[in-house]
Design a protein around this motif. Structure first.
Motif, PDB file in Angstrom:
ATOM      1  N   PRO A  75       4.207  17.506 -40.909  1.00 31.36           N
ATOM      2  CA  PRO A  75       4.632  17.494 -39.362  1.00 31.36           C
ATOM      3  C   PRO A  75       6.189  17.394 -39.138  1.00 31.36           C
ATOM      4  N   THR A  76       6.480  17.970 -38.235  1.00 35.28           N
ATOM      5  CA  THR A  76       7.817  18.026 -37.628  1.00 35.28           C
ATOM      6  C   THR A  76       8.589  16.909 -37.623  1.00 35.28           C
ATOM      7  N   ALA A  77       7.851  15.727 -36.932  1.00 38.46           N
ATOM      8  CA  ALA A  77       8.288  14.388 -36.703  1.00 38.46           C
ATOM      9  C   ALA A  77       8.551  13.783 -38.191  1.00 38.46           C
ATOM     10  N   TYR A  78       7.757  13.843 -39.086  1.00 36.40           N
ATOM     11  CA  TYR A  78       8.038  13.365 -40.383  1.00 36.40           C
ATOM     12  C   TYR A  78       9.279  14.307 -40.912  1.00 36.40           C
ATOM     13  N   PHE A  79       9.435  15.394 -40.915  1.00 31.27           N
ATOM     14  CA  PHE A  79      10.613  16.363 -41.267  1.00 31.27           C
ATOM     15  C   PHE A  79      11.676  15.811 -40.827  1.00 31.27           C
ATOM     16  N   HIS A  80      11.895  15.279 -39.271  1.00 30.51           N
ATOM     17  CA  HIS A  80      12.951  14.692 -38.904  1.00 30.51           C
ATOM     18  C   HIS A  80      13.428  13.452 -39.434  1.00 30.51           C
ATOM     19  N   GLU A  81      12.684  12.573 -39.609  1.00 34.78           N
ATOM     20  CA  GLU A  81      12.752  11.209 -40.238  1.00 34.78           C
ATOM     21  C   GLU A  81      13.144  11.313 -41.716  1.00 34.78           C
ATOM     22  N   TRP A  82      12.624  12.500 -42.347  1.00 36.24           N
ATOM     23  CA  TRP A  82      12.795  12.595 -43.782  1.00 36.24           C
ATOM     24  C   TRP A  82      14.405  13.091 -43.895  1.00 36.24           C
ATOM     25  N   VAL A  83      14.714  14.170 -42.932  1.00 32.19           N
ATOM     26  CA  VAL A  83      15.806  14.695 -42.959  1.00 32.19           C
ATOM     27  C   VAL A  83      17.016  13.707 -42.777  1.00 32.19           C
ATOM     28  N   ALA A  84      16.675  12.840 -41.599  1.00 31.25           N
ATOM     29  CA  ALA A  84      17.738  11.740 -41.257  1.00 31.25           C
ATOM     30  C   ALA A  84      17.898  10.896 -42.341  1.00 31.25           C
ATOM     31  N   GLY A  85      16.805  10.445 -43.119  1.00 24.63           N
ATOM     32  CA  GLY A  85      16.892   9.579 -44.140  1.00 24.63           C
ATOM     33  C   GLY A  85      17.686  10.113 -45.256  1.00 24.63           C
ATOM     34  N   MET A  86      17.639  11.139 -45.671  1.00 30.43           N
ATOM     35  CA  MET A  86      18.428  11.972 -46.650  1.00 30.43           C
ATOM     36  C   MET A  86      19.870  12.195 -46.275  1.00 30.43           C
ATOM     37  N   ALA A  87      19.804  12.463 -45.132  1.00 30.77           N
ATOM     38  CA  ALA A  87      21.428  12.539 -44.753  1.00 30.77           C
ATOM     39  C   ALA A  87      22.175  11.277 -44.668  1.00 30.77           C
ATOM     40  N   GLU A  88      21.450  10.055 -44.248  1.00 25.90           N
ATOM     41  CA  GLU A  88      21.857   8.875 -44.327  1.00 25.90           C
ATOM     42  C   GLU A  88      22.535   8.329 -45.862  1.00 25.90           C
ATOM     43  N   ALA A  89      21.534   8.774 -46.934  1.00 26.16           N
ATOM     44  CA  ALA A  89      21.756   8.392 -48.146  1.00 26.16           C
ATOM     45  C   ALA A  89      22.526   9.555 -48.883  1.00 26.16           C
ATOM     46  N   SER A  90      22.855  10.505 -48.295  1.00 28.09           N
ATOM     47  CA  SER A  90      23.563  11.660 -48.864  1.00 28.09           C
ATOM     48  C   SER A  90      22.881  12.421 -50.227  1.00 28.09           C
ATOM     49  N   LEU A  91      21.604  12.581 -49.810  1.00 24.04           N
ATOM     50  CA  LEU A  91      20.660  12.837 -50.766  1.00 24.04           C
ATOM     51  C   LEU A  91      20.259  14.613 -50.710  1.00 24.04           C
ATOM     52  N   PRO A  92      20.431  15.484 -51.537  1.00 19.28           N
ATOM     53  CA  PRO A  92      19.890  16.665 -51.444  1.00 19.28           C
ATOM     54  C   PRO A  92      18.312  16.870 -51.523  1.00 19.28           C
ATOM     55  N   PRO A  93      17.579  17.700 -51.178  1.00 17.41           N
ATOM     56  CA  PRO A  93      16.323  18.071 -50.994  1.00 17.41           C
ATOM     57  C   PRO A  93      15.983  18.091 -52.752  1.00 17.41           C
ATOM     58  N   PRO A  94      14.573  17.444 -52.972  1.00 17.01           N
ATOM     59  CA  PRO A  94      14.315  17.479 -54.511  1.00 17.01           C
ATOM     60  C   PRO A  94      14.301  18.464 -55.056  1.00 17.01           C
ATOM     61  N   ALA A  95      14.684  18.781 -56.440  1.00 10.64           N
ATOM     62  CA  ALA A  95      15.207  19.842 -57.035  1.00 10.64           C
ATOM     63  C   ALA A  95      14.012  20.941 -57.353  1.00 10.64           C
ATOM     64  N   SER A  96      12.554  20.060 -57.273  1.00  6.70           N
ATOM     65  CA  SER A  96      11.525  21.050 -57.602  1.00  6.70           C
ATOM     66  C   SER A  96      11.109  21.938 -56.150  1.00  6.70           C
ATOM     67  N   LEU A  97      11.502  21.547 -55.215  1.00  6.29           N
ATOM     68  CA  LEU A  97      10.873  22.152 -53.874  1.00  6.29           C
ATOM     69  C   LEU A  97      11.619  23.763 -53.636  1.00  6.29           C
ATOM     70  N   ARG A  98      10.494  24.623 -53.441  1.00  7.40           N
ATOM     71  CA  ARG A  98      11.244  25.952 -53.015  1.00  7.40           C
ATOM     72  C   ARG A  98      10.634  26.255 -51.570  1.00  7.40           C
ATOM     73  N   LEU A  99       9.987  25.463 -50.845  1.00  2.29           N
ATOM     74  CA  LEU A  99       9.640  25.962 -49.590  1.00  2.29           C
ATOM     75  C   LEU A  99       9.025  24.690 -48.907  1.00  2.29           C
ATOM     76  N   VAL A 100       9.512  24.504 -47.802  1.00  2.00           N
ATOM     77  CA  VAL A 100       9.138  23.323 -46.866  1.00  2.00           C
ATOM     78  C   VAL A 100       8.748  24.324 -45.586  1.00  2.00           C
ATOM     79  N   VAL A 101       7.472  23.709 -45.060  1.00  2.00           N
ATOM     80  CA  VAL A 101       6.871  24.207 -43.821  1.00  2.00           C
ATOM     81  C   VAL A 101       6.615  22.949 -42.883  1.00  2.00           C
ATOM     82  N   PHE A 102       7.019  23.163 -41.582  1.00  2.00           N
ATOM     83  CA  PHE A 102       6.816  22.082 -40.778  1.00  2.00           C
ATOM     84  C   PHE A 102       6.392  22.605 -39.501  1.00  2.00           C
ATOM     85  N   GLY A 103       5.569  21.728 -38.707  1.00  2.00           N
ATOM     86  CA  GLY A 103       5.147  22.363 -37.505  1.00  2.00           C
ATOM     87  C   GLY A 103       4.448  21.042 -36.750  1.00  2.00           C
ATOM     88  N   GLY A 104       3.932  21.483 -35.410  1.00  2.00           N
ATOM     89  CA  GLY A 104       3.285  20.561 -34.655  1.00  2.00           C
ATOM     90  C   GLY A 104       3.983  20.050 -33.332  1.00  2.00           C
TER      91      GLY A 104
END
Length: 167
Positions: A45-74
């Motif tokens: 869900p878009t709301a979770y995408f927002h929270e996840w991205v904000a948390g990754m930014a705060e911790a200076s984390l890149p997306p997990p290495a295994s990821l190739r596609l992220v779909v969000f919506g709602g």
């Protein structure tokens, strides 16, 4: 209804479905979970995408290495969070914004976001076997940029709307 979009295409492709644990996870814990499970596609869900991205930014984390596609919506995506995602992601992970009103039986359009933007993400173009039209009150197409109503059609249109334009 979104679960259907996540389950059946995944199984049809011969892939596995991974359901996150029930406990709430911080962005760091979620990223670690995705990495440990070697997940390649997320549909969140878009709301979770927002929270996840904000948390990754705060911790200076890149997306997990295994990821190739992220779909969000709602719901409408935050431009700030989409831009932050692109900063963290560096263009490595494909990013899709899905859109679909209830009448369209899940997703009817998709937009691939490839770079930071200063404007709202569009809802994209119709997916296979769907149509989308922007029509005025006389059901005539309007030029690009003119506000009007969105009409969707195709195999994904919910039963019960055929010929009932007022709905």
């Amino acid at each position: 209804d979104v679960a259907l979009e996540e389950v059946f295409p995944t199984l049809n492709a011969g892939a596995s479905i991974v359901v996150r644990p029930r406990e709430l996870m911080s962005a760091t814990a979620f990223s670690d979970y995705v990495d440990a499970a070697a997940l390649t596609v997320l549909n969140i869900p878009t709301a979770y995408f927002h929270e996840w991205v904000a948390g990754m930014a705060e911790a200076s984390l890149p997306p997990p290495a295994s990821l190739r596609l992220v779909v969000f919506g709602g719901e409408r995506a935050s431009i700030a969070m989409v831009n932050e995602w692109h900063r963290l992601n560096g263009g490595r992970v494909r990013t899709m914004n899905g859109y679909g009103p209830t009448e369209a039986t899940i997703t009817c359009t998709a937009y691939e976001s490839t770079e930071p933007t200063k404007r709202e993400l569009p809802i994209g173009k119709p997916i296979a076997n769907m149509q989308a039209y922007v029509l005025d009150v006389d059901k005539k197409p309007v030029p690009i940029g003119v506000a009007a109503d969105l009409y969707v059609g195709g195999v994904g249109l919910a039963i019960g709307y055929l010929g009932q334009y007022e709905l």
